[in-house]
Scaffold this active site. Structure first.
Site, PDB file in Angstrom:
ATOM      1  N   CYS A 141       0.827  -1.208   0.000  1.00 20.70           N
ATOM      2  CA  CYS A 141       0.000   0.000   0.000  1.00 20.70           C
ATOM      3  C   CYS A 141       0.859   1.255   0.000  1.00 20.70           C
ATOM      4  O   CYS A 141       1.322   1.701   1.061  1.00 20.70           O
ATOM      5  CB  CYS A 141      -0.924  -0.013   1.217  1.00 20.70           C
ATOM      6  SG  CYS A 141      -1.916   1.481   1.331  1.00 20.70           S
ATOM      7  N   CYS A 144      -0.529   4.103   2.089  1.00 22.01           N
ATOM      8  CA  CYS A 144      -0.341   3.983   3.540  1.00 22.01           C
ATOM      9  C   CYS A 144       1.111   4.256   3.928  1.00 22.01           C
ATOM     10  O   CYS A 144       1.374   4.890   4.946  1.00 22.01           O
ATOM     11  CB  CYS A 144      -0.677   2.581   4.037  1.00 22.01           C
ATOM     12  SG  CYS A 144      -2.104   1.835   3.276  1.00 22.01           S
ATOM     13  N   ASP A 145       2.066   3.739   3.154  1.00 21.56           N
ATOM     14  CA  ASP A 145       3.455   3.690   3.614  1.00 21.56           C
ATOM     15  C   ASP A 145       4.430   4.539   2.810  1.00 21.56           C
ATOM     16  O   ASP A 145       5.603   4.657   3.194  1.00 21.56           O
ATOM     17  CB  ASP A 145       3.941   2.221   3.589  1.00 21.56           C
ATOM     18  CG  ASP A 145       3.078   1.332   4.473  1.00 21.56           C
ATOM     19  OD1 ASP A 145       2.631   1.823   5.524  1.00 21.56           O
ATOM     20  OD2 ASP A 145       2.839   0.173   4.105  1.00 21.56           O
TER      21      ASP A 145
END
Ligand code: NAP
Length: 327
Positions: A141, A144-145
């Site tokens: 992701c 997300c990261d």
């Protein structure tokens, strides 16, 4: 005195999963006055909550953020009368009617209709080092990261729309982005292909598969240092330095809960009747990525959620008219 939570509850329409399919089914079912219940699961909002710009959901002239879009769908479903439950289905029994659905929090639901909208989950490479470094440089992701890789060199594995979008998104943070793809042409859309090829921070390693994720482990500290790649044409191995690896090679349907309960194909996608969301069990419907290996779009999932709710309403109305005729 607090009222104890009943452990058995009933629903006319129980929707399992809260992505575009689940929320759209809920909106239509609620507007048909069926007081639907949505079991939202571990990731309310589904895959769009880990997506950044959404440019292709109709109704928005400018790109919108995936998490925002899902919050709006959830709020709309609640506004028209859906009961949203922060709970996860843990076991289903479709051999009984009303259907029985047990949840992680210990509630047993008896439902007259079930609409399965559990979507799909990221696929992993299953190579050495991947599992070891998940959360320490290996991710599925970018939204997300990606933030953690400011000024770093990262790799993205895959050649579909997700991989191309993730690569473009990561250019907001990373110093360089290398797309590693197993063939010599992308599966993703031309417009993304062009943006990727024209981006000064992105380069592509064609005809390459990941053989191993390389990294170091010192006590509790783990970090990715690169990838061992195999050339799919020559078979040659080579090491490529990277601080992070984003795996974007597609998804598998989230159907483990339904094995043995409804018919699926050999990859686990739920089978439905032609032009319908009806499964082989009357009263159980499936909508969205959990039954769609072809289109897999938020808007097609939403469309199928609508179909499922309309078919569910028809199913309930037929049962009600049958039982009143029998009186
Ligand atoms: P996808 O289209 O199935 O692409 C998966 C990619 O990963 C393919 O390029 C595939 O290679 C590669 N791959 C699969 N297994 C691999 C393995 N074990 N090792 C190395 N590479 C592997 O999946 P996706 O990109 O997640 O997209 C899924 C669906 O969502 C698609 O329909 C896509 O159009 C849609 N989507 C749309 C948008 C958008 O419209 N904005 C954004 C994201 C996703 P091959 O090409 O060789 O098969």
């Amino acid at each position: 005195m607090t009222t104890p939570i009943p452990t058995t509850q009933t629903a006319q329409i129980l929707i399992i999963g809260a992505g575009p399919a689940g929320y759209t089914a809920a909106i239509y079912a609620a507007r048909a006055n069926r007081q639907p219940v949505v079991l939202q699961g571990m990731q309310p909002g589904g895959q769009l909550t880990i997506t950044s710009d959404v440019e292709n959901f109709p109704g928005f002239a400018e790109p919108v953020q995936g998490p925002w879009l899902m919050e709006q769908m959830s709020a709309q479903a609640a506004h028209v009368g859906t009961k949203l439950e922060a709970d996860t289905a843990s076991r289903v029994d479709f051999n009984q009617y009303p259907f029985v659905i047990e949840t992680d929090s210990g509630v047993t639901w008896h439902a007259h209709v079930v609409i399965i909208c559990t979507g799909a989950q990221a696929r992993w490479l299953n190579v050495a080092g991947e599992q070891e470094f998940r959360g320490y440089g290996v991710s599925a992701c970018a939204t997300c990261d990606g933030f953690f890789f400011r000024g770093k060199d990262v790799a993205v594995v895959g050649g579909g729309n997700s991989a191309l979008e993730e690569a473009l998104f990561l250019t907001n943070f990373a110093k360089t982005v290398t797309l590693v793809h197993r063939r010599d042409s992308f599966r993703g859309e031309k417009v993304l292909h062009q943006r990727v090829m024209n981006h000064p921070k992105i380069r592509v390693r064609w005809n390459s598969v990941v053989d191993e994720v390389l990294g170091t482990i010192q006590g509790s500290l783990r970090s990715v240092t690169g990838l061992r790649l195999k050339d799919t044409v020559t078979g040659a191995l080579s090491d490529m330095p990277a601080d992070g690896v984003f795996v974007a090679i597609g998804h598998d349907p989230a159907t483990a809960l339904f094995h043995g309960q409804v018919q699926t194909d050999k990859e686990g996608y739920i089978l439905t009747k032609p032009d319908s969301t009806a499964t082989n069990i009357p009263g159980v419907f499936a909508a969205g990525d959990v039954k769609d290996r072809v289109f897999r779009q938020a808007v097609t999932a939403a469309g199928m959620g609508c179909m499922a709710a309309l078919e569910a309403e028809h199913f309930l109305a037929m049962r009600e008219s049958d039982s009143s005729a029998a009186v």
